[in-house]
Design a protein around this motif. Sequence first.
Motif, PDB file in Angstrom:
ATOM      1  N   THR A  49      11.399  12.519 -21.703  1.00 51.95           N
ATOM      2  CA  THR A  49      10.703  11.233 -21.653  1.00 51.95           C
ATOM      3  C   THR A  49      11.589  10.148 -21.042  1.00 51.95           C
ATOM      4  O   THR A  49      12.751   9.992 -21.440  1.00 51.95           O
ATOM      5  CB  THR A  49      10.272  10.796 -23.062  1.00 51.95           C
ATOM      6  OG1 THR A  49       9.411  11.781 -23.617  1.00 51.95           O
ATOM      7  CG2 THR A  49       9.549   9.456 -23.016  1.00 51.95           C
ATOM      8  N   GLU A  50      11.027   9.421 -20.090  1.00 46.62           N
ATOM      9  CA  GLU A  50      11.711   8.248 -19.534  1.00 46.62           C
ATOM     10  C   GLU A  50      11.406   7.050 -20.412  1.00 46.62           C
ATOM     11  O   GLU A  50      10.245   6.817 -20.768  1.00 46.62           O
ATOM     12  CB  GLU A  50      11.241   7.983 -18.107  1.00 46.62           C
ATOM     13  CG  GLU A  50      11.874   6.741 -17.466  1.00 46.62           C
ATOM     14  CD  GLU A  50      11.323   6.435 -16.075  1.00 46.62           C
ATOM     15  OE1 GLU A  50      11.857   5.508 -15.423  1.00 46.62           O
ATOM     16  OE2 GLU A  50      10.357   7.108 -15.650  1.00 46.62           O
ATOM     17  N   VAL A  51      12.443   6.302 -20.771  1.00 43.28           N
ATOM     18  CA  VAL A  51      12.261   5.124 -21.611  1.00 43.28           C
ATOM     19  C   VAL A  51      12.724   3.896 -20.844  1.00 43.28           C
ATOM     20  O   VAL A  51      13.860   3.847 -20.347  1.00 43.28           O
ATOM     21  CB  VAL A  51      13.043   5.243 -22.932  1.00 43.28           C
ATOM     22  CG1 VAL A  51      12.860   3.967 -23.768  1.00 43.28           C
ATOM     23  CG2 VAL A  51      12.576   6.460 -23.712  1.00 43.28           C
ATOM     24  N   VAL A  52      11.834   2.912 -20.738  1.00 47.91           N
ATOM     25  CA  VAL A  52      12.164   1.639 -20.088  1.00 47.91           C
ATOM     26  C   VAL A  52      12.061   0.553 -21.144  1.00 47.91           C
ATOM     27  O   VAL A  52      10.991   0.349 -21.731  1.00 47.91           O
ATOM     28  CB  VAL A  52      11.206   1.342 -18.917  1.00 47.91           C
ATOM     29  CG1 VAL A  52      11.510  -0.035 -18.319  1.00 47.91           C
ATOM     30  CG2 VAL A  52      11.313   2.423 -17.855  1.00 47.91           C
ATOM     31  N   ASP A  53      13.170  -0.123 -21.403  1.00 45.19           N
ATOM     32  CA  ASP A  53      13.214  -1.152 -22.447  1.00 45.19           C
ATOM     33  C   ASP A  53      13.432  -2.518 -21.799  1.00 45.19           C
ATOM     34  O   ASP A  53      14.499  -2.772 -21.231  1.00 45.19           O
ATOM     35  CB  ASP A  53      14.343  -0.843 -23.439  1.00 45.19           C
ATOM     36  CG  ASP A  53      14.275  -1.709 -24.692  1.00 45.19           C
ATOM     37  OD1 ASP A  53      13.580  -2.752 -24.664  1.00 45.19           O
ATOM     38  OD2 ASP A  53      14.918  -1.339 -25.688  1.00 45.19           O
ATOM     39  N   PHE A  54      12.431  -3.385 -21.886  1.00 48.14           N
ATOM     40  CA  PHE A  54      12.546  -4.725 -21.331  1.00 48.14           C
ATOM     41  C   PHE A  54      13.083  -5.728 -22.348  1.00 48.14           C
ATOM     42  O   PHE A  54      13.033  -6.935 -22.128  1.00 48.14           O
ATOM     43  CB  PHE A  54      11.182  -5.191 -20.794  1.00 48.14           C
ATOM     44  CG  PHE A  54      10.761  -4.476 -19.545  1.00 48.14           C
ATOM     45  CD1 PHE A  54      11.408  -4.720 -18.336  1.00 48.14           C
ATOM     46  CD2 PHE A  54       9.744  -3.528 -19.567  1.00 48.14           C
ATOM     47  CE1 PHE A  54      11.029  -4.058 -17.174  1.00 48.14           C
ATOM     48  CE2 PHE A  54       9.355  -2.867 -18.413  1.00 48.14           C
ATOM     49  CZ  PHE A  54      10.000  -3.121 -17.209  1.00 48.14           C
ATOM     50  N   GLY A  55      13.614  -5.227 -23.439  1.00 52.07           N
ATOM     51  CA  GLY A  55      14.321  -6.054 -24.390  1.00 52.07           C
ATOM     52  C   GLY A  55      13.495  -7.204 -24.928  1.00 52.07           C
ATOM     53  O   GLY A  55      12.431  -7.020 -25.511  1.00 52.07           O
ATOM     54  N   ALA A  56      13.998  -8.427 -24.719  1.00 55.01           N
ATOM     55  CA  ALA A  56      13.322  -9.630 -25.212  1.00 55.01           C
ATOM     56  C   ALA A  56      12.165 -10.066 -24.321  1.00 55.01           C
ATOM     57  O   ALA A  56      11.550 -11.107 -24.568  1.00 55.01           O
ATOM     58  CB  ALA A  56      14.331 -10.769 -25.342  1.00 55.01           C
ATOM     59  N   GLU A 506      10.006 -12.149 -17.913  1.00 50.49           N
ATOM     60  CA  GLU A 506      11.164 -12.686 -18.614  1.00 50.49           C
ATOM     61  C   GLU A 506      10.717 -13.582 -19.772  1.00 50.49           C
ATOM     62  O   GLU A 506      11.300 -13.560 -20.856  1.00 50.49           O
ATOM     63  CB  GLU A 506      12.022 -13.488 -17.635  1.00 50.49           C
ATOM     64  CG  GLU A 506      13.206 -14.198 -18.267  1.00 50.49           C
ATOM     65  CD  GLU A 506      13.946 -15.084 -17.287  1.00 50.49           C
ATOM     66  OE1 GLU A 506      15.086 -15.478 -17.596  1.00 50.49           O
ATOM     67  OE2 GLU A 506      13.387 -15.387 -16.209  1.00 50.49           O
ATOM     68  N   CYS A 507       9.689 -14.384 -19.523  1.00 52.86           N
ATOM     69  CA  CYS A 507       9.154 -15.311 -20.525  1.00 52.86           C
ATOM     70  C   CYS A 507       7.749 -14.884 -20.936  1.00 52.86           C
ATOM     71  O   CYS A 507       7.037 -14.232 -20.172  1.00 52.86           O
ATOM     72  CB  CYS A 507       9.106 -16.733 -19.960  1.00 52.86           C
ATOM     73  SG  CYS A 507      10.699 -17.402 -19.458  1.00 52.86           S
ATOM     74  N   ASP A 508       7.358 -15.263 -22.117  1.00 48.08           N
ATOM     75  CA  ASP A 508       6.016 -14.959 -22.590  1.00 48.08           C
ATOM     76  C   ASP A 508       5.016 -15.890 -21.893  1.00 48.08           C
ATOM     77  O   ASP A 508       5.053 -17.101 -22.098  1.00 48.08           O
ATOM     78  CB  ASP A 508       5.954 -15.173 -24.107  1.00 48.08           C
ATOM     79  CG  ASP A 508       4.607 -14.765 -24.713  1.00 48.08           C
ATOM     80  OD1 ASP A 508       3.631 -14.622 -23.958  1.00 48.08           O
ATOM     81  OD2 ASP A 508       4.554 -14.606 -25.936  1.00 48.08           O
ATOM     82  N   PRO A 514       4.146 -24.212 -18.641  1.00 48.79           N
ATOM     83  CA  PRO A 514       3.825 -23.738 -17.291  1.00 48.79           C
ATOM     84  C   PRO A 514       4.964 -23.894 -16.290  1.00 48.79           C
ATOM     85  O   PRO A 514       5.222 -22.987 -15.487  1.00 48.79           O
ATOM     86  CB  PRO A 514       2.610 -24.591 -16.905  1.00 48.79           C
ATOM     87  CG  PRO A 514       1.987 -24.971 -18.191  1.00 48.79           C
ATOM     88  CD  PRO A 514       3.110 -25.124 -19.163  1.00 48.79           C
ATOM     89  N   GLU A 515       5.659 -25.044 -16.313  1.00 48.91           N
ATOM     90  CA  GLU A 515       6.746 -25.253 -15.351  1.00 48.91           C
ATOM     91  C   GLU A 515       7.849 -24.216 -15.532  1.00 48.91           C
ATOM     92  O   GLU A 515       8.410 -23.709 -14.551  1.00 48.91           O
ATOM     93  CB  GLU A 515       7.324 -26.661 -15.491  1.00 48.91           C
ATOM     94  CG  GLU A 515       6.353 -27.782 -15.132  1.00 48.91           C
ATOM     95  CD  GLU A 515       5.568 -28.289 -16.315  1.00 48.91           C
ATOM     96  OE1 GLU A 515       5.008 -29.396 -16.221  1.00 48.91           O
ATOM     97  OE2 GLU A 515       5.501 -27.571 -17.359  1.00 48.91           O
ATOM     98  N   ALA A 516       8.169 -23.903 -16.789  1.00 51.03           N
ATOM     99  CA  ALA A 516       9.204 -22.909 -17.060  1.00 51.03           C
ATOM    100  C   ALA A 516       8.732 -21.512 -16.667  1.00 51.03           C
ATOM    101  O   ALA A 516       9.517 -20.695 -16.161  1.00 51.03           O
ATOM    102  CB  ALA A 516       9.596 -22.944 -18.534  1.00 51.03           C
ATOM    103  N   LEU A 517       7.461 -21.217 -16.888  1.00 55.97           N
ATOM    104  CA  LEU A 517       6.924 -19.921 -16.485  1.00 55.97           C
ATOM    105  C   LEU A 517       7.027 -19.744 -14.981  1.00 55.97           C
ATOM    106  O   LEU A 517       7.445 -18.685 -14.495  1.00 55.97           O
ATOM    107  CB  LEU A 517       5.461 -19.802 -16.925  1.00 55.97           C
ATOM    108  CG  LEU A 517       4.729 -18.530 -16.482  1.00 55.97           C
ATOM    109  CD1 LEU A 517       5.352 -17.300 -17.116  1.00 55.97           C
ATOM    110  CD2 LEU A 517       3.244 -18.619 -16.835  1.00 55.97           C
ATOM    111  N   ALA A 518       6.677 -20.778 -14.226  1.00 55.61           N
ATOM    112  CA  ALA A 518       6.727 -20.688 -12.763  1.00 55.61           C
ATOM    113  C   ALA A 518       8.131 -20.418 -12.253  1.00 55.61           C
ATOM    114  O   ALA A 518       8.309 -19.778 -11.214  1.00 55.61           O
ATOM    115  CB  ALA A 518       6.183 -21.976 -12.147  1.00 55.61           C
ATOM    116  N   ALA A 519       9.134 -20.909 -12.977  1.00 54.70           N
ATOM    117  CA  ALA A 519      10.526 -20.758 -12.548  1.00 54.70           C
ATOM    118  C   ALA A 519      11.179 -19.489 -13.090  1.00 54.70           C
ATOM    119  O   ALA A 519      12.336 -19.202 -12.762  1.00 54.70           O
ATOM    120  CB  ALA A 519      11.329 -21.975 -12.988  1.00 54.70           C
TER     121      ALA A 519
END
Length: 537
Positions: A49-56, A506-508, A514-519
């Motif tokens: 099994t391949e496991v990909v962990d995106f952490g936080a 990276e962000c939820d 919105p501004e932080a999501l865009a960046a």
Amino acid sequence: MKADLIVLARTVHTLDGGRRPVEAVAVRDGIITAVGSREDARGWRSADTEVVDFGAGTLTPGLVDGHLHPVMALDTVRGCDLSGVQTIEQLREALLREAADQGPGEWVFAWGLDPTVFGSVPLHRKVIDDVLGGRPCLVRVFDAHSALASSRALAAAGIDGPRTADTAPGIVCDDAGNPTGLLLEWDAISAVASAVPEDGFETRRTRLKEFLSALSRAGLTAGHVMDLNKDSLELLADLEREDELPLRLYCAPWCMPGSTEADLGAIADLMQLGGRRWAVNAVKFFIDGTIDNGTAWLSYPDVNGESAAPFWPDPADYTKAVHYFASRGIRTATHAIGDAGITHALDTIASIPSSAPAVIHRIEHIETASDEVIRGFAAAGVAASMQPTHCTHYTRADHSDNWSTRLGDGRADQAWRCRDLREVGATLVLGSDWPIAPFDPLPILADAQLRRRHDRPLDAAVGPAQALTPLQALEGYTTHAARAAGLAEVAGSITVGKRADFTAFECDPLATPPEALAASRVLGTVVGGVVQFIDRL
């Protein structure tokens, strides 16, 4: 059955209505087989099994651009990008720099021009001729429905006066019959573009591969391609022979005015075509042009007396063509920007006989619409396809832009009514219309919530009451995108039995301003259980 891929993240938004927290997703043979906790995931593993962990990070269903033109971009995205130009002088300076890089007699190209740059000055070739050193030049306006050609470009195409066009004003001429250089709609632009030396197939193939890779790395796992241009089939098939496409593509060939029943049959036959990650699955129509160049279909003309006629000379022929495809269970997507055009498209879909197979039809753009029109989407069960950055990039809250000025305050106040469409219960798929506007989905998700450009905090919002919630914006790229493409049973949510298409953030996107999501960054995508790229935290 053990998984061949397990994807882990601190937050997983399944968008399937489930209430328990999810941190892990199991995949086998490209299909989701389980969702649960990290503890649950231990029981899904085998030695292979391949496991990909995106952490936080945060995992969502794969993002889908509901309207884009990657093959068309091969012809459009050439030369200098004028999207940052704000004055005529800046336009001339940009063309002068581009011309300096070309040899004598070579073509100069530019794209992304906002006609607001010209203000009250008519678009005319004399504005650009004297900076080109006699070179032929084709400047494409951002909406792709108009362009400005230099004198040498017109001569190269053999254009010295007006031409009859069935579908648009076409080659604009002055009172003496001399071309101004302004080209309106497809036939006129193509008349000049046909004189341009074409890139070879290998060059186009390489550029398309680069485009698709960029789309994938921006977080997209699929796109609704609203065309099937000249060599699209050959390019997609050739790329897939080499390797997997980095995202799924669903293509919609154009049905144009004057199509015979044989033409309609030939388009219907295209629905049988496809590959592992691409398919032809809808038909694209135009019922009008654009407000910016005066070719939309409005219930009454704009302030210049334009935008008063449909793209199809006889709208009844459009209706017959839509019914032809609907009777065969083929979905349609209609470009309709003006309120009269939208109304006719809605009426056409509402009049499809009940004996026709039940498929969802859609309308693209929907730039200005009355309350009655908005309610019509829910009543007819029609999906709305909209591009938030058309509003935030090209219109202004004070109505000083070209689009708003042409419409006048009342109709300009009815701009891009995304929230109202959601409130009446309509399906709302979001997209970019790239190369008309940038394709990066994170800034589009942000703009949809802000109703202004995310990177211009001092700008006033355009119609702030039409702002989407974070969830509504994300649904426009996931669950509603699947519904609009007729794929809700197999895609759009992280649900056991559906395709394993994911985007990692990276962000939820549901909890980040919105501004932080865009960046922020996209951490990776998965398509059909295959990791396309990973950019770990």
